[in-house]
Structure formats: C-alpha cells, structure tokens
Motif scaffolding. Structure first.
Motif, PDB file in Angstrom:
ATOM      1  N   GLU B  42       0.846  -1.210   0.000  1.00  0.00           N
ATOM      2  CA  GLU B  42       0.000   0.000   0.000  1.00  0.00           C
ATOM      3  C   GLU B  42       0.880   1.258   0.000  1.00  0.00           C
ATOM      4  O   GLU B  42       0.652   2.184  -0.762  1.00  0.00           O
ATOM      5  CB  GLU B  42      -0.882   0.013   1.255  1.00  0.00           C
ATOM      6  CG  GLU B  42      -2.132  -0.843   1.170  1.00  0.00           C
ATOM      7  CD  GLU B  42      -3.213  -0.176   0.319  1.00  0.00           C
ATOM      8  OE1 GLU B  42      -3.205   1.059   0.240  1.00  0.00           O
ATOM      9  OE2 GLU B  42      -4.017  -0.903  -0.285  1.00  0.00           O
ATOM     10  N   ALA B  43       1.847   1.231   0.893  1.00  0.00           N
ATOM     11  CA  ALA B  43       2.725   2.412   1.032  1.00  0.00           C
ATOM     12  C   ALA B  43       3.517   2.646  -0.243  1.00  0.00           C
ATOM     13  O   ALA B  43       3.735   3.785  -0.658  1.00  0.00           O
ATOM     14  CB  ALA B  43       3.667   2.213   2.214  1.00  0.00           C
ATOM     15  N   GLU B  44       3.934   1.554  -0.867  1.00  0.00           N
ATOM     16  CA  GLU B  44       4.725   1.660  -2.092  1.00  0.00           C
ATOM     17  C   GLU B  44       3.895   2.284  -3.212  1.00  0.00           C
ATOM     18  O   GLU B  44       4.346   3.186  -3.918  1.00  0.00           O
ATOM     19  CB  GLU B  44       5.225   0.273  -2.492  1.00  0.00           C
ATOM     20  CG  GLU B  44       6.301   0.316  -3.534  1.00  0.00           C
ATOM     21  CD  GLU B  44       6.886  -1.072  -3.783  1.00  0.00           C
ATOM     22  OE1 GLU B  44       6.336  -2.073  -3.269  1.00  0.00           O
ATOM     23  OE2 GLU B  44       7.895  -1.146  -4.505  1.00  0.00           O
ATOM     24  N   GLU B  45       2.672   1.805  -3.329  1.00  0.00           N
ATOM     25  CA  GLU B  45       1.803   2.315  -4.402  1.00  0.00           C
ATOM     26  C   GLU B  45       1.470   3.795  -4.205  1.00  0.00           C
ATOM     27  O   GLU B  45       1.299   4.545  -5.142  1.00  0.00           O
ATOM     28  CB  GLU B  45       0.494   1.503  -4.442  1.00  0.00           C
ATOM     29  CG  GLU B  45       0.657   0.137  -5.068  1.00  0.00           C
ATOM     30  CD  GLU B  45      -0.601  -0.720  -4.900  1.00  0.00           C
ATOM     31  OE1 GLU B  45      -0.508  -1.905  -5.209  1.00  0.00           O
ATOM     32  OE2 GLU B  45      -1.648  -0.199  -4.452  1.00  0.00           O
ATOM     33  N   PHE B  46       1.373   4.151  -2.934  1.00  0.00           N
ATOM     34  CA  PHE B  46       0.920   5.512  -2.626  1.00  0.00           C
ATOM     35  C   PHE B  46       2.079   6.522  -2.554  1.00  0.00           C
ATOM     36  O   PHE B  46       1.859   7.717  -2.374  1.00  0.00           O
ATOM     37  CB  PHE B  46       0.172   5.489  -1.282  1.00  0.00           C
ATOM     38  CG  PHE B  46      -0.845   6.588  -1.131  1.00  0.00           C
ATOM     39  CD1 PHE B  46      -2.015   6.601  -1.879  1.00  0.00           C
ATOM     40  CD2 PHE B  46      -0.644   7.622  -0.227  1.00  0.00           C
ATOM     41  CE1 PHE B  46      -2.950   7.619  -1.729  1.00  0.00           C
ATOM     42  CE2 PHE B  46      -1.581   8.646  -0.071  1.00  0.00           C
ATOM     43  CZ  PHE B  46      -2.737   8.630  -0.829  1.00  0.00           C
TER      44      PHE B  46
END
Lengths: 182, 754
Positions: B42-46
């Motif tokens: 999630e953090a990577e995508e965001f």
C-alpha cells in the motif's frame, strides 16, 4: 502468492534454509526503499540510505543475536542510515540555495504533472463530503503536530487516524477511477 | 504481534505517510511495515501521491484553497483579481484629486487591531542569539501582517521611534520601554517575544498584552529541537497568536502560508535582506546592495531581494522578482507588480498597484513614498510633494520623504522650503551622513559652493566610507577653484588603495587636469585609469569600470575633435560583457565618432536604432535627441540641433539636463540666437549640479560660451567677466586649445575697446 514477512524469512534462515537468504534480502530491500522514500524527499538520497543499510545488514546478519526481533534490528540500521543522509542533505542545503530538492524534482516530472492533476480533482471531490481531510492537511502544512491538530479539531488521536484512514481509501479509489478515466 | 495490533498499526498508514506520527509511533509503524507485506505494498503504491501531498507547492496551495471554501484561483485568475482591485482603486482616484477612501471593512478592523511586535532579549543573551531573536521577531511580524484583519507596525517604524525615545531597540529594551514604545505607535496590542537557544533546543516565547490596560491576554511557548527551522517555530507561534486577538470570523478562513514560503527558506539570506533594507532606510544604497546580493546568492529564489536589487541596482532584476513572486507576502507582491509595471513604462498601472497598497495597507508609508517618487521622476513636483507629505504624516520619523521633499522643492526653485525639509531630515536622522550629502547637493545646485563643501565635509565626518559625498567634495573643491585642497583630498585616498589598482585616484586626477585644460597631461592619467581598471577586472570582474574608463578617454578625444572610435568600441565591448542585452549605452558616443569621420549616414543609422531600442525598453528618448542634436550640428542645422538638445533636456530630470542644455546654448549661439543662449547658459553657469561638475571637459566652457553670448548681445562687461573666469580656470591650460586661444583674443579685444 503473498510475499512472506521478513521475520518469517529470517526464521527460515536461522533454521538453516539458505535459500531464504536471497528472498530475505529482496524483501528487505523493497521494504527499506519504501521507508526511505517516505522519510527522504530526495529519492536519490533515499537510495543511498538503502544501499548503506543493506551493506550493514549483510555484514552483520550473522552476528545478530537469535532471540532479538529481526525487523526492529533491521529498522534501526535503516533509521541510522536515513539520519546520516538527512545530515548530509541539511549541510548541503545550508551551503546551497536552501531549495527543497524534492520540489525541484517534482516541478519537471511529467508523471508528477499527470498525477498532480488527478490528485487535485480527487482532493476537491473528497473535500465535498469529507472536509476534515483538507483541514488536517492544512494544519500539517502549517507545522502543527498531531496532538495540536487533534486539539484544534476537537477530536482524539484515534479519531484522527480513523478519519485519515477513510480519507486515504476515498482518495485512492478516486485516483484509480481518474486514472482509468484517462 | 497480534492481529488487532496489526489492524491498529495498518490504520496509521496515512498518518505515517503524511509525517503525522511522533518518533516513537513512527518507529513502531516502520517496524510493522517491514513485516507487513500488505501495508508495504500500500505504502509503495501511494508513494508518489504522498510525496506530492507533502512536498508539492501547487498541491499545498490547492488544498489550502479547497479548505478555505472553494477552488483556489489559478495564477491567471489571481492576476485578474488583482486587476479588479486595481480598477477599484483607480475609480477611487478619479473621485477626487489624490484622495483616498479607506474601505470600512478589513482596513478598519485591521486598524482596531494594530499590533506592535517587539523583541525582548534576555539580559545575558549572546550576540548570535540576539541576531536570531531579531530575525525571528521580524519573521513573526511579517507572518502576522499577512492577515488583512491585523495591522502590524513595521519593524522599521518601531526602530525609528525607539531611537527617538533614546532606546537601543532593536538591540536591548526592557518591558517598560516596550510598553512605552507600543503606546507611542498607537498600538492596541503589544506582542513581546524572546528567543532562547542552547544548541539542542530552541524556544520562542511570546506574551500578548493589551496596551491600554496592560492586561496580559495570552502567553505562549513554542519549543523545537535544533533540527526544526526557525520558520516552523514562527509558523506555529503565528497560528496561535491569531486566535488570541479577537479577529472576526472571516479571518479564520484566511490563508496562513508558511512564512518560509513567502520570504525565504534560508535564515541567513533573510538576515542579509533585513540588513540591506535597514541600510536603504539610511540611504546607504551601495552598502545595502552588497547585502541584497549576498541574500540572492544564498537563496536564488528570494523574490524581495531581487525586488530591492531592481530598485537600487539594475532594473533587470525585476524579472527574477516576478518569476518568484509567489514567494513574497501579499503586500510585497503588490510592490513587485508595481515596480515591474513602472520599469516597463506602464506608469499608470504601476501607480495603480501602489494605490492598492496604500488602500489596503494605509499604514504603509513606503507606498506613499514610492508614489511621491514616481511623480518626482515625472517632474510633477506638486503631486510628489503631496504624497511625500502623506508619507511623512504617517511616520514623522521616516527619513526618506524629507530628503526627496527637499529635492522636489529645489526643483521648483523653492530653496527655503528645500532647506527646511533638510532641517527636518537632519532632525529625524541626526547621526547620519545623507542629510548633509543632500544639503551639499542642493546648496551646490544654487551656486553656494562654500556651504556645499562644508556640508559634504560634515557627511564624510559622520560616515567616512560613504563614497558619494567624498567624490562630490572633490568636484566642489575643483569648481570652487580650491585645487590644492582638491589634490590633498585625492591624496588622502591613496593610503587606502593599491598603487596598481587605484583607479579612483587616477581618474580624479585626470578630471582635475581636464577641468583645468591640461589635456596632454590628462591623457597620462586616463591611461593609468584604464590600466588600473583592467587589473581590477581580473579581481572583481568589474566590466563596467573598464568600459567607463575607455568612455572617459573617448569623451576627451571627441572634445578634442579627434578620432575616438577605438575607445568607444572598447567601452561597448566591455559594457556588453556585463549587460549583453544593452544596446543603449555609449551609442551616442559611437554616433559622434562617425560624425567626426564624416560618415553622417552611418551615424544616423546608429541613432535610429538607438531610438528604437529606447522605445523597445520603455526608456525616454533623451539619448536619441542628444545624438540627433550632434548630427544636426554636423549638418550645419544649428537651429534644428538646438531644438533636439532642448527635447533631450526636457525629458530628463534637472540633474541629468546639464549636457543637453549646455549644447542647446552652444547651438543657439551658432544659430544666431545669442539672446536665448544667454538665458540658457546663465542658468547652467550658476548651478553646480553633480552632473555638471562631473562633466569636467564641458563645465568650464560654460563660462567661455556665455562670454561669447554676452559679447554678441553687446554686454561687454559681463562678457569680460566670463572670459576671465574661464581663463582663470584654464590658467595653466595647453596653449594650443582653440577655446583658450579664442577666449584670450576675445578678452583682449573687449578690454581694448571698453
């Protein structure tokens, strides 16, 4: 298949499964990069921090006490590497113009321009039904800390996190919708 | 870790991404993230989105606009909004001659909430802390000034009033003195601030007091570790203070940008800027420029430092100020727009922006002063005086209006009023050199050279390194016939400069010799000046200095009717190194070279192009008409030439009018209009403006040509007097100079027939 947690991979390594070593390093590298990029606006600097941390992890992995938390240990190494880079950046900024490196990068980046445009639409959209989100952002921009933001908005920290979590979900969905729309 | 723990931590994701977790929470979350593939993904995508939300100025502005109740205007819309405001002000201006009506809303509320922000240092604060404290308080005042519902007394005004009260502000004052100061400036609120730093931690402590009753309304303490910038401290403090002063509801929706975003992100650059501004108020412009240059060196996006450079150094800097205009306060943005319009020849638009400032910020004496200055430049001295008086009324301690009032009165021929203004100026700036420098200028303009010399000496006594009065003293001594004193004064500079590079000494000696008609000897010094400037070029890259020295030699050669093409071309080449786009400087000299060579067609081409370039760069046609005057003289059309010289003189201020007026007088003589030449030349002979005195090759010749004009109008006694004056100056002149030979012949003839 979901990737394994780094602590599980480390456990496998401790149990003698050498094949877990490569997987552990791959997972660790990906996680480190995410963390470093969140902490350092300049992604080149983030990469430097990740590389430094990976070298240290690799060199000290076998000396690690088996009973300790691998994630906490690895995190400490990355944290120190990030702090080192922050010092470098601060010194450089003192010498140079003081301009935020990320800002320079963001200005000229085509992908950023496209994302910026989508983000604006979504921020506007979610603000219509969820005004608190923008309020939190503005207070954050003004330098307020979480406790102060909560006080100003008369909410508890838990409320704040829930609010943000919901806002993020809305924002993410909207960004995806916008992307497909394009 | 339990499942519920995971869930709790996953919920912190966005707070983490926005940097809203404290260090402990952040570490906990990051350790969780290392072991939680879902959160990590999630953090990577965001990541790109989070980065924009945290670091992108445009997004930040957008969010602030959305939050304050609507889509923020685009750059263009903001500009249009400003234009609407300008139009409203123009309407106000039409209502009555130079009358302002203040809006009843924000401005009225703001004046009710007038606040004095004062720095109260600790008794044992180190000098470094004092400077930082002053800087922070200045930033705090600037930040609070962004509210249209608060009227913050400027730091400069406080400093002036404090000095009059005998306080050492901004160095050290106590609480009682601060209260007195706040009362003196009619503030409702007194905000005192102190700053403590022990290296590891920084604290900004403020107390807000209602001046009338002395009641303490609020007290705050902001603490940050050494990694936090002072800008963050100021932003936090300012946000708290706005809540303390009973502002109306709309004030809650005002944007509160980070102070660093509307000034600079470099503390040192800001300190240099403040120092520069302080020096401009004392009219030490050369010194101020050094600080503004240092400021932009540290922060190449510092809009207001560029603005100041555009005012006091080169107009070209306004482009940079406009480029970074978003990094200035609302009021400063108006100043930049005004300056940009004025420099681009859009005087009405510039004045309209200034009018907006005085309407929105009726306390801003600088805008009133600027309006006065613009009318002064336009030679509309009545209006200039009106606005300057307004600025003086707003701040009786403001030093610049009485100074410019003196020059305005002097231009109008009202010497007594000019001297009264200078007395006033000396009262508000008792220990400063500039009032004496201005007094010297005005007395010299009225021919009172003895008194002017005394005034310049006084200025130098107060500030020995203040260059303008030093040079003017030299010129005044020269024109007063005090050659030995002039030489002694030049010699006094020698110990302070390296013999190889002392171009100032060489050039002033050159000027002395030229003034006295010793041209052959003068060439030696001009060559020394050129050599020295070339040496200096290697050290300081002073291309203008080299260009100037070649120009100096060229002007002497032209005056001797010799070829100066090579020198003019060198002057242009070096000047172009510094200002590649300039197509104006030295072009008249170049045209004169072609005139001298008999190539009038080429000279006309150069002048036509000069005219176009002047139009393109929104400058007056002063130089074009000057060149055309020379051209018509060469063609034998003296009457036409006199007309051109007149046009040149009419578009310049009095101080830049000597050369065309002098040439007009000469042309009128050639055209057989001696009576009219007398009028023109008499006025020039009795006035010692700085420009006249610096034109050492022409200045003594005023007496010679005036002598001829008197002779031709049968005023023999006066003619004799003028020739004697001229020959007195040229007592030791080269004997083969045509003016010398002719003056002697005329004098002998006049004496033998009278």
């Amino acid at each position: 298949m979901n990737p394994l947690k780094v602590s599980e991979l480390y456990k496998q390594l401790l149990d003698g499964d050498e094949s877990a070593r490569d997987q552990l390093f791959t997972q660790l590298y990906v996680s480190f990069r995410v963390l470093a990029r969140h902490r350092l606006a300049d992604w080149d600097e983030a990469e430097e921090a990740v590389q430094a941390a990976m070298v240290k992890v690799s060199g000290k992995l076998d000396q690690l006490a088996k009973e300790g938390s691998f994630a906490a240990w690895a995190h400490r190494i990355l944290h120190n590497a990030i702090v080192d880079r922050q010092r470098v950046i601060q010194n450089r900024r003192r010498r140079e113009s003081g301009l935020d490196v990320a800002e320079v990068y963001l200005r000229g980046d085509e992908e950023c321009r496209e994302l910026r445009s989508r983000l604006k639409n979504c921020l506007k959209e979610i603000n219509a039904e969820f005004g608190r989100h923008a309020r939190v952002l503005v207070l954050k921009y003004q330098g307020y800390r979480t406790a102060e933001i909560c006080k100003k908005m008369s909410i508890t920290p838990n409320n704040l996190y829930v609010t943000l979590s919901r806002a993020r979900a809305l924002l993410k969905a909207c960004l995806e919708r916008e992307r497909k729309g394009k | 870790m339990t499942g519920s723990d995971d869930k709790r931590l996953c919920r912190l994701l966005y707070a983490y991404e926005l940097d809203l977790l404290d260090a402990e929470q952040r570490d906990e979350f990051e350790i969780h993230l290392l072991d939680c593939p879902r959160c990590r993904r999630e953090a990577e995508e965001f990541l790109p989105t989070a980065r924009l939300l945290k670091h992108d100025r445009e997004i930040r502005g957008f969010v602030e606009g959305v939050e304050s109740g609507g889509t923020p205007p685009s750059g263009r819309r903001r500009y249009l909004t400003a234009l609407v405001a300008v139009a409203a002000v123009v309407t106000l201006l039409v209502l009555g001659p130079w009358q302002f009506e203040l809006g009843p809303t924000q401005e009225a509320i703001a004046s009710e909430n007038r606040m004095a922000v004062l720095y109260l240092p600790g008794s044992d604060d180190a000098e470094a802390n004092l400077e930082m404290g002053r800087t922070i308080v200045n930033l705090l005042a600037t930040d609070l000034s962004e509210s249209e519902y608060l009227q913050v007394v400027s730091a400069e005004h406080l400093s002036d009033v404090a000095r009059r009260l005998g306080y050492g502000y901004p160095a050290r004052i106590n609480r009682g003195q601060a209260a007195r100061l706040a009362r003196e400036v009619n503030a409702r609120w007194m905000l005192t601030a102190g700053f403590v730093s022990d290296g590891a931690e920084r604290q900004l402590i403020t107390q807000l007091t209602e001046v009338a009753g002395g009641e303490l309304r609020a007290s705050h303490r902001e603490v940050a570790d050494s990694s936090a910038t002072v800008f963050t401290l100021v932003d936090r403090m300012s946000a708290q203070l706005r809540g303390d002063v009973s502002l109306p509801r709309p004030a809650l929706h005002e944007k509160d940008p980070s102070i660093a975003d509307i000034t600079t992100h470099s503390v040192k650059a800001y300190q240099f800027y403040l120092k520069g501004v302080e020096l401009t108020h004392r009219l030490y412009f050369d010194d101020a420029l050094e600080y503004f240059r240092k400021a932009v060196k540290l922060d190449s996006t510092f809009a207001m430092a560029y603005y100041q450079l555009s005012v006091y150094s080169s107009p070209g800097y306004i482009t940079q100020a406009v480029k970074y205009i978003d990094r200035a306060t609302k009021k400063d943005q108006l100043f930049i727009r005004a300056q940009n319009a004025l420099l681009n020849g859009k005087r009405d638009e510039g004045l309209a922006f200034l009018s907006t400032i005085v309407t929105k910020y009726p306390d801003d004496k600088t805008a009133f002063f600027q309006m006065g200055y613009q009318h002064y430049l336009a030679r509309d001295f009545m209006k200039a005086i009106y606005y300057l008086e307004q600025a003086r009324r707003l701040d009786p301690y403001y030093k610049r209006p009485p100074n410019l009032l003196a020059y305005s009165y002097a231009e109008m021929g009202r010497l007594d009023d000019a001297l009264n203004s200078l007395d006033e100026y000396s009262r508000v700036a008792p220990n400063e050199a500039n009032p004496w420098d201005s007094r010297g200028d005005i007395l010299a303009r009225y021919g009172r050279l003895d008194e002017a010399i005394d005034a310049y000496r006084e200025a130098i006594k107060i500030k020995p390194d203040f260059r303008p009065p030093g040079y003017k003293l030299f010129l005044s001594l020269l024109h007063n016939g005090q050659y030995e004193e002039a030489e002694a004064w030049i010699s006094s500079w020698e110990p302070y400069c390296h013999p190889d590079t002392c171009s100032d000494v060489h050039s002033t000696r050159f000027q002395t010799l030229v003034y006295r008609g010793r041209y052959r000897e003068a060439f030696g010094y001009v060559d020394k000046t050129i050599a020295a400037e070339h040496v200096q070029l290697e050290t300081w890259c002073d291309y203008d200095g080299v260009a100037w020295s070649h120009g100096l030699k060229a002007s002497l050669l032209l005056e001797l009717d010799s070829s100066a093409t090579s020198e003019v071309e060198k002057a242009i080449r070096f000047h172009t190194e510094r200002q590649p786009d300039d197509r104006v400087n030295y072009r008249v000299s170049l045209a004169r070279c072609y005139i001298h060579a008999g190539n009038l067609g080429r000279a006309e081409e150069i002048l036509t192009r000069l005219g176009d370039d002047l139009t393109r760069t929104n400058q007056t046609q002063r130089l074009y008409w000057l060149g055309m005057g020379y051209l018509e003289m060469a063609r034998g059309n003296a009457a036409q030439a006199a007309d051109h010289f007149k046009r040149s003189a009419d578009v310049g201020l009095g101080r830049s009018g000597f050369v065309p007026r002098f040439l007009q007088g000469r042309a009128l003589l050639e055209a057989g209009r001696a009576d009219r030449a007398v009028e023109i030349l008499e006025r020039q002979a009795h006035s010692f403006t700085q420009t006249r005195m610096a034109e050492v090759e022409l200045s003594p010749k005023v007496y010679y040509y005036l002598g001829i004009a008197y002779e031709e109008t049968e005023r023999k006694e006066e003619a004799i007097e003028q020739f004697e004056t001229f020959l007195g100056i040229w007592k030791d002149a080269d004997r083969d100079l045509p003016e010398y030979i002719d003056a002697r012949a005329r004098l002998n003839r006049l004496k033998s027939t009278s």
